[in-house]
Scaffold this active site. Structure first.
Site, PDB file in Angstrom:
ATOM      1  N   THR A  31      54.963  44.043  15.698  1.00  0.00           N
ATOM      2  CA  THR A  31      55.084  45.503  15.697  1.00  0.00           C
ATOM      3  C   THR A  31      55.095  46.079  17.107  1.00  0.00           C
ATOM      4  O   THR A  31      55.633  47.168  17.321  1.00  0.00           O
ATOM      5  CB  THR A  31      53.952  46.155  14.881  1.00  0.00           C
ATOM      6  OG1 THR A  31      52.688  45.601  15.270  1.00  0.00           O
ATOM      7  CG2 THR A  31      54.163  45.937  13.404  1.00  0.00           C
ATOM      8  N   ASP A  32      54.540  45.363  18.079  1.00  0.00           N
ATOM      9  CA  ASP A  32      54.641  45.838  19.460  1.00  0.00           C
ATOM     10  C   ASP A  32      56.100  45.888  19.890  1.00  0.00           C
ATOM     11  O   ASP A  32      56.542  46.824  20.563  1.00  0.00           O
ATOM     12  CB  ASP A  32      53.817  44.949  20.396  1.00  0.00           C
ATOM     13  CG  ASP A  32      54.275  43.496  20.393  1.00  0.00           C
ATOM     14  OD1 ASP A  32      54.699  42.992  19.329  1.00  0.00           O
ATOM     15  OD2 ASP A  32      54.203  42.846  21.454  1.00  0.00           O
ATOM     16  N   THR A  70      51.625  40.505  28.650  1.00  0.00           N
ATOM     17  CA  THR A  70      51.180  39.113  28.667  1.00  0.00           C
ATOM     18  C   THR A  70      52.366  38.181  28.490  1.00  0.00           C
ATOM     19  O   THR A  70      52.426  37.095  29.065  1.00  0.00           O
ATOM     20  CB  THR A  70      50.137  38.873  27.565  1.00  0.00           C
ATOM     21  OG1 THR A  70      49.083  39.835  27.709  1.00  0.00           O
ATOM     22  CG2 THR A  70      49.545  37.481  27.657  1.00  0.00           C
ATOM     23  N   THR A  79      45.673  41.097  26.162  1.00  0.00           N
ATOM     24  CA  THR A  79      44.772  41.309  27.293  1.00  0.00           C
ATOM     25  C   THR A  79      43.960  42.585  27.153  1.00  0.00           C
ATOM     26  O   THR A  79      42.752  42.588  27.389  1.00  0.00           O
ATOM     27  CB  THR A  79      45.569  41.350  28.613  1.00  0.00           C
ATOM     28  OG1 THR A  79      46.341  40.150  28.733  1.00  0.00           O
ATOM     29  CG2 THR A  79      44.635  41.468  29.804  1.00  0.00           C
ATOM     30  N   ASP A  95      59.512  44.916  28.452  1.00  0.00           N
ATOM     31  CA  ASP A  95      58.058  45.101  28.430  1.00  0.00           C
ATOM     32  C   ASP A  95      57.402  43.989  29.239  1.00  0.00           C
ATOM     33  O   ASP A  95      57.434  42.820  28.844  1.00  0.00           O
ATOM     34  CB  ASP A  95      57.554  45.081  26.984  1.00  0.00           C
ATOM     35  CG  ASP A  95      56.056  45.358  26.876  1.00  0.00           C
ATOM     36  OD1 ASP A  95      55.398  45.542  27.917  1.00  0.00           O
ATOM     37  OD2 ASP A  95      55.544  45.382  25.738  1.00  0.00           O
ATOM     38  N   ILE A 122      46.942  47.074  20.249  1.00  0.00           N
ATOM     39  CA  ILE A 122      46.065  45.920  20.470  1.00  0.00           C
ATOM     40  C   ILE A 122      46.897  44.788  21.052  1.00  0.00           C
ATOM     41  O   ILE A 122      47.687  44.152  20.349  1.00  0.00           O
ATOM     42  CB  ILE A 122      45.381  45.474  19.165  1.00  0.00           C
ATOM     43  CG1 ILE A 122      44.590  46.633  18.556  1.00  0.00           C
ATOM     44  CG2 ILE A 122      44.457  44.283  19.433  1.00  0.00           C
ATOM     45  CD1 ILE A 122      43.927  46.292  17.232  1.00  0.00           C
ATOM     46  N   GLY A 123      46.735  44.551  22.349  1.00  0.00           N
ATOM     47  CA  GLY A 123      47.465  43.496  23.024  1.00  0.00           C
ATOM     48  C   GLY A 123      46.582  42.295  23.301  1.00  0.00           C
ATOM     49  O   GLY A 123      45.374  42.313  23.048  1.00  0.00           O
ATOM     50  N   ILE A 179      43.332  46.532  24.958  1.00  0.00           N
ATOM     51  CA  ILE A 179      43.557  47.472  23.864  1.00  0.00           C
ATOM     52  C   ILE A 179      43.782  48.830  24.516  1.00  0.00           C
ATOM     53  O   ILE A 179      42.926  49.328  25.249  1.00  0.00           O
ATOM     54  CB  ILE A 179      42.352  47.539  22.912  1.00  0.00           C
ATOM     55  CG1 ILE A 179      42.117  46.179  22.249  1.00  0.00           C
ATOM     56  CG2 ILE A 179      42.564  48.618  21.849  1.00  0.00           C
ATOM     57  CD1 ILE A 179      40.808  46.094  21.488  1.00  0.00           C
TER      58      ILE A 179
END
Length: 268
Positions: free
Chosen positions: A108-109, A136, A10, A133, A7-8, A12
């Site tokens: 957690t990302d 966003t 911008t 990475d 779940i980001g 999912i």
């Protein structure tokens, strides 16, 4: 099979794993106004589109940077797919050591990217890893050759910076992010595209070089792997990024789930 959900801010991103193989992947918009019912229906439609049913899913895990969406997706998965969506947090098992001031506060990302980068690329070669990475936010994660999470860097994301540029200026309009014909722009759009693309390639290279000096001043150079929506475009112009893995975050979710729920993962 395991459903991994990222779940980001911008998007999912969801992926379905059969053991360690990612067999399909989908994207949905991160919309705080959307209900669990709407997300559940989307998941069912995406599953059926690729020839799967809810019965194929035996477990599910998520990494999230949008806390308000966590209960929404959890209920959608519970009601429509009939499994519990495990939320991955910084205090769960991941890398051999986490050298962060407050591991529970670590996104957690970032943690799953670091875990996947080390397990897939660093550990087999006995080398440290830097994961870049391009999301966003642009995030760089550093892992030692021994699997210690050392910390990292957070900078504005490519689209975030581009949108800020158009919002804060009167004469600059939004442009498509793509490679211009030359670094020297001969119109406004090309000039902006050059600044965005080559500027972020330079940002990544500069940070990677500085981080390398701290991570491995005398040892083997780190493996540098990029992920995120615009990683492939930037990597072509980068002098330090060695490879692009568009599925690194989903792989990290899988790996972290397997570390913490090995029995359930073995049945996936």
């Amino acid at each position: 099979m395991l459903l991994a959900v990222d779940i980001g801010n911008t998007n999912i991103t969801a992926g379905l794993f059969l053991e360690d193989e990612l067999i399909c992947m989908w994207r949905m918009a991160s919309n705080r106004a959307e209900t669990w019912d709407e997300y559940g229906l989307q998941l069912i439609q995406l599953l059926e589109r690729d020839g799967h049913t809810p019965a194929d899913i035996t477990c599910a895990a998520m990494a999230s940077v949008v806390p308000p969406l966590n209960p929404v997706l959890s209920r959608a998965v519970q009601q429509y797919l009939k499994v519990q969506l495990k939320e991955l947090t910084g205090d769960l098992r991941s890398l051999p050591a986490v050298r962060y001031d407050n591991p529970a506060a670590l996104g957690t990302d970032r943690l799953v990217n670091a875990l996947a980068g080390w397990e897939i690329y660093g550990r087999p070669q006995g080398r440290p890893v830097i994961v870049v990475d391009f999301g966003t936010a642009t995030k760089l994660e550093c892992v030692s050759a021994e699997g210690e999470y050392l910390g990292g860097v957070i900078a504005p994301g490519i689209r975030t910076a581009a949108e800020a540029l158009t919002r804060r200026t009167a004469l600059l309009q939004r442009v498509e992010i793509q490679r211009p014909k030359s670094v020297i722009g001969r119109n406004i759009a090309a000039s902006m595209q050059s600044g965005i693309l080559y500027g972020f390639a330079g940002l990544a290279d500069g940070l990677v070089r500085r981080l390398t000096q701290e991570i491995a001043p005398d040892g083997p150079d780190p493996v540098v792997v990029a992920t995120g929506g615009l990683a492939s475009m930037v990597a072509v112009e980068s002098r330090t990024i060695q490879m692009v893995d568009p599925h690194l975050t989903l792989q990290g979710i899988r790996l972290m789930y397997e570390l913490n729920w090995p029995d359930a993962a073995a049945e996936a």
